[in-house]
Write an enzyme that holds these catalytic residues in place. Structure first.
Site, PDB file in Angstrom:
ATOM      1  N   SER A 118       0.809  -1.214   0.000  1.00 24.39           N
ATOM      2  CA  SER A 118       0.000   0.000   0.000  1.00 24.39           C
ATOM      3  C   SER A 118       0.844   1.267   0.000  1.00 24.39           C
ATOM      4  O   SER A 118       0.324   2.351  -0.239  1.00 24.39           O
ATOM      5  CB  SER A 118      -0.935   0.014   1.212  1.00 24.39           C
ATOM      6  N   HIS A 139      -2.686  -3.176  -6.059  1.00 25.29           N
ATOM      7  CA  HIS A 139      -3.071  -2.755  -4.719  1.00 25.29           C
ATOM      8  C   HIS A 139      -4.585  -2.813  -4.525  1.00 25.29           C
ATOM      9  O   HIS A 139      -5.328  -1.952  -4.985  1.00 25.29           O
ATOM     10  CB  HIS A 139      -2.562  -1.329  -4.454  1.00 25.29           C
ATOM     11  N   GLU A 151      -5.509  -0.423  -7.611  1.00 26.01           N
ATOM     12  CA  GLU A 151      -4.471   0.379  -8.260  1.00 26.01           C
ATOM     13  C   GLU A 151      -3.449  -0.549  -8.918  1.00 26.01           C
ATOM     14  O   GLU A 151      -2.884  -1.425  -8.256  1.00 26.01           O
ATOM     15  CB  GLU A 151      -3.759   1.266  -7.241  1.00 26.01           C
TER      16      GLU A 151
END
Length: 285
Positions: A118, A139, A151
């Site tokens: 993250s 992510h 992501e």
């Protein structure tokens, strides 16, 4: 690239959730976890979660068992062969790179390796591996089965076809992919930092308490106030991301992590998963 099998490494909350997403999307899924107790707990929780979804009508009759049977649970790293690997292990670059290097050696030259980090640099993790062009960020957000956004983070050496494959895979999983470059916090965690840090600063300065701030922001339309959201994410995770982004951006005062949250982490009061954070939670047991 044809993707038939996905291996998720790490059977904690994120890894188990990603495995559920992959299996629900129809993929043969391998969930690897070195800790036998964690693996057993993940197996039991996944089975209960899927059965609960079926009982609520969110899955068709018999679908829970079908999805669960697509997941193979293993504690043997040598069993981990797949087309795509998604790691969700400890949030430190060295173990992530070491895991990928072991997997690279025992898999095909087309296998893709995605990190669910993250906040760590995807480029730095990739550069420490034997195949940096096949490493990217993927992510997911917690809880992975519910949160739609993923992501896709392109490191400095990530091959374009690798990012494209992961983007397509994300859509096949029923998620919404957003491609971004490898920058501190990527997109969401970069944008979200002020939501947490400014709220914590108001508490530090004695202007308001967590419950009041949550009530005000939720009244303005936010689904969760910052303190309820930090409790959901887990203060260990949230504080680590805040610290990482703060350091990577050169320690700007506006993003300084809060001593209040640091104290919660030190006390082990991590939020919902421990039963206490800014709020108290009833144990599921």
């Amino acid at each position: 690239m044809t993707i038939n099998r996905i291996c998720v490494c790490g059977a904690g909350t994120m890894g188990s959730g990603i495995a559920q997403v992959a299996a629900t999307a129809g993929f043969s899924t391998l969930l690897y976890e070195l800790n036998e107790n964690v693996l057993t707990q993940a197996r039991d929780q996944l089975q209960r979660q899927l059965e609960r979804l079926e009982s609520k009508g969110k899955l068709q009759a018999g679908e829970a068992a079908t999805i669960f049977n697509r997941i193979h649970f293993t504690g043997g790293l040598s069993e981990c062969t797949a087309d795509v690997f998604i790691e969700a292990i400890i949030e430190k670059p060295e173990p992530k790179a070491a895991l990928f290097n072991t997997l690279i050696k025992q898999n095909s030259e087309t296998a893709i390796f995605a990190t669910n980090t993250s906040s760590l640099s995807v480029s730095a993790i990739a550069e420490a591996t034997l195949a940096p062009s096949r490493v990217a960020g993927m992510h997911f957000f917690n809880p992975a089965p519910l949160m739609k956004l993923v992501e896709i983070v392109e490191g400095t050496q990530t091959a374009p076809e690798v990012a494209a494959t992961l983007t397509d895979l994300t859509r096949r999983m029923g998620k919404t992919p957003v491609r971004c470059k490898d920058r501190p916090g990527f997109i969401v965690n970069r944008v979200a930092r002020p939501y947490y840090t400014e709220a914590l600063r108001l508490v530090e300065e004695g202007h308001a308490d967590p419950a009041t701030l949550d009530q005000l922001l939720e009244g303005l339309g936010f689904r969760l106030g910052p303190f309820r959201l930090m409790d959901l994410i887990g203060h260990d995770v949230n504080y680590a991301v805040s610290s990482s982004v703060y350091e990577q951006l050169g320690r700007p005062e506006r993003l300084r992590p809060s001593y209040i949250q640091e104290a919660l982490v030190k006390k082990g009061e991590l939020g919902q998963k421990t039963g206490k954070g800014f709020y108290h939670y009833q144990s599921e047991k």
